[in-house]
Design an enzyme around this catalytic site. Structure first.
Site, PDB file in Angstrom:
ATOM      1  N   ASP A   8      44.337  33.984  14.684  1.00 21.20           N
ATOM      2  CA  ASP A   8      43.611  33.637  13.468  1.00 21.20           C
ATOM      3  C   ASP A   8      43.961  34.662  12.398  1.00 21.20           C
ATOM      4  OD1 ASP A   8      42.509  31.703  15.033  1.00 21.20           O
ATOM      5  OD2 ASP A   8      40.441  32.403  14.875  1.00 21.20           O
ATOM      6  N   ASP A 130      35.703  20.256  14.711  1.00 21.67           N
ATOM      7  CA  ASP A 130      34.870  21.438  14.897  1.00 21.67           C
ATOM      8  C   ASP A 130      33.421  20.981  14.785  1.00 21.67           C
ATOM      9  OD1 ASP A 130      37.309  22.876  14.801  1.00 21.67           O
ATOM     10  OD2 ASP A 130      37.185  22.927  12.614  1.00 21.67           O
TER      11      ASP A 130
END
Length: 239
Positions: A8, A130
């Site tokens: 990330d 998500d």
């Protein structure tokens, strides 16, 4: 079951968030490509990259760091975060990334997914779902939509999508174990390739994900915090 070690990127650095909260950041490396090389050396066969700033801003925000990763590895990689246009997808694929993850745009404009799959093929397009309490979240997880995650996955399947990355936001970065019930429901109800994300904390979690039929698992903090040895996990699940 394929394993996807995660990188990330925020402000050009390799970081991890807790539950998607942008202010709760741990920096693990100044140069993300060094982490990518370590993952490849450990036997990883596919990398999962997220442009966190891009996810929030709605456009690519860490192009240089992403480019450096691709230049320094020989294994395939996927990218998510801020992909909102056909041009964004073209740019990422030309950069050398193998597939792109569409999240917010898919929720807001489902027909965009149909267009993207028609243009690039289902093997290049992954749907990122998500979820918070079973509902799809968007815009860097900052907003929860009114779309049920499973129903949304089925909508994407009808548009030609075959692969979903399913993340339970409440588990992400917490090392508390995946949401097995929600993940199994997604696998059972959709019949799609479901890549589980969020909360993987141990080899036992991976064993359980494989047992419920997950096509893959994304592993982030568990690797960085040495809860999971990537080389051992690859040897167990991919060979």
């Amino acid at each position: 079951m394929k394993l996807y070690p995660a990188i990330d990127i925020k402000n050009g650095q390799c970081v991890r968030l807790c539950q998607g909260v942008f202010s709760d950041v741990n920096v693990y490396a100044k140069k993300p490509y060094t982490v990518a090389k370590e993952f490849e050396a450990a036997g990883a066969s596919f990398l999962h990259i997220v442009d966190l700033d891009g996810a929030l801003a709605g456009h690519t925000a860490n192009a240089a760091a992403i480019s450096d990763i691709v230049k320094n590895i020989s294994i395939p990689a996927e990218i998510g975060g801020g992909i909102r246009t056909i041009e964004d997808i073209e740019q990422k694929l030309k950069l050398g990334l193998n597939r792109v993850i569409i999240g917010t745009k898919a929720v807001k404009e489902p027909q965009f997914v149909k267009e993207a799959i028609g243009r690039f093929g289902a093997e290049r397009i992954v749907i990122g779902i998500d979820a918070k309490d079973g509902m799809a979240a968007i815009e860097g997880w900052e907003t929860v939509s009114d779309k049920n995650a499973v129903a949304f996955a089925l909508e994407m399947k009808n548009l030609g999508a075959s692969t979903v990355i399913y993340t339970d936001i409440s588990r992400d970065g917490m090392l508390s174990g995946p949401n097995f019930a929600r993940t199994e429901e997604m696998i059972r109800e959709t019949g799609m390739e479901i890549i589980a994300s969020g909360g993987v904390s141990s080899m036992e979690d991976l064993v359980r994900l494989e047992a419920i039929g997950a096509a893959g698992a994304i592993i982030g903090k568990a690797i960085y915090e040495k809860k999971v040895n990537l080389a051992e996990a690859v040897a167990r699940f991919e060979r």
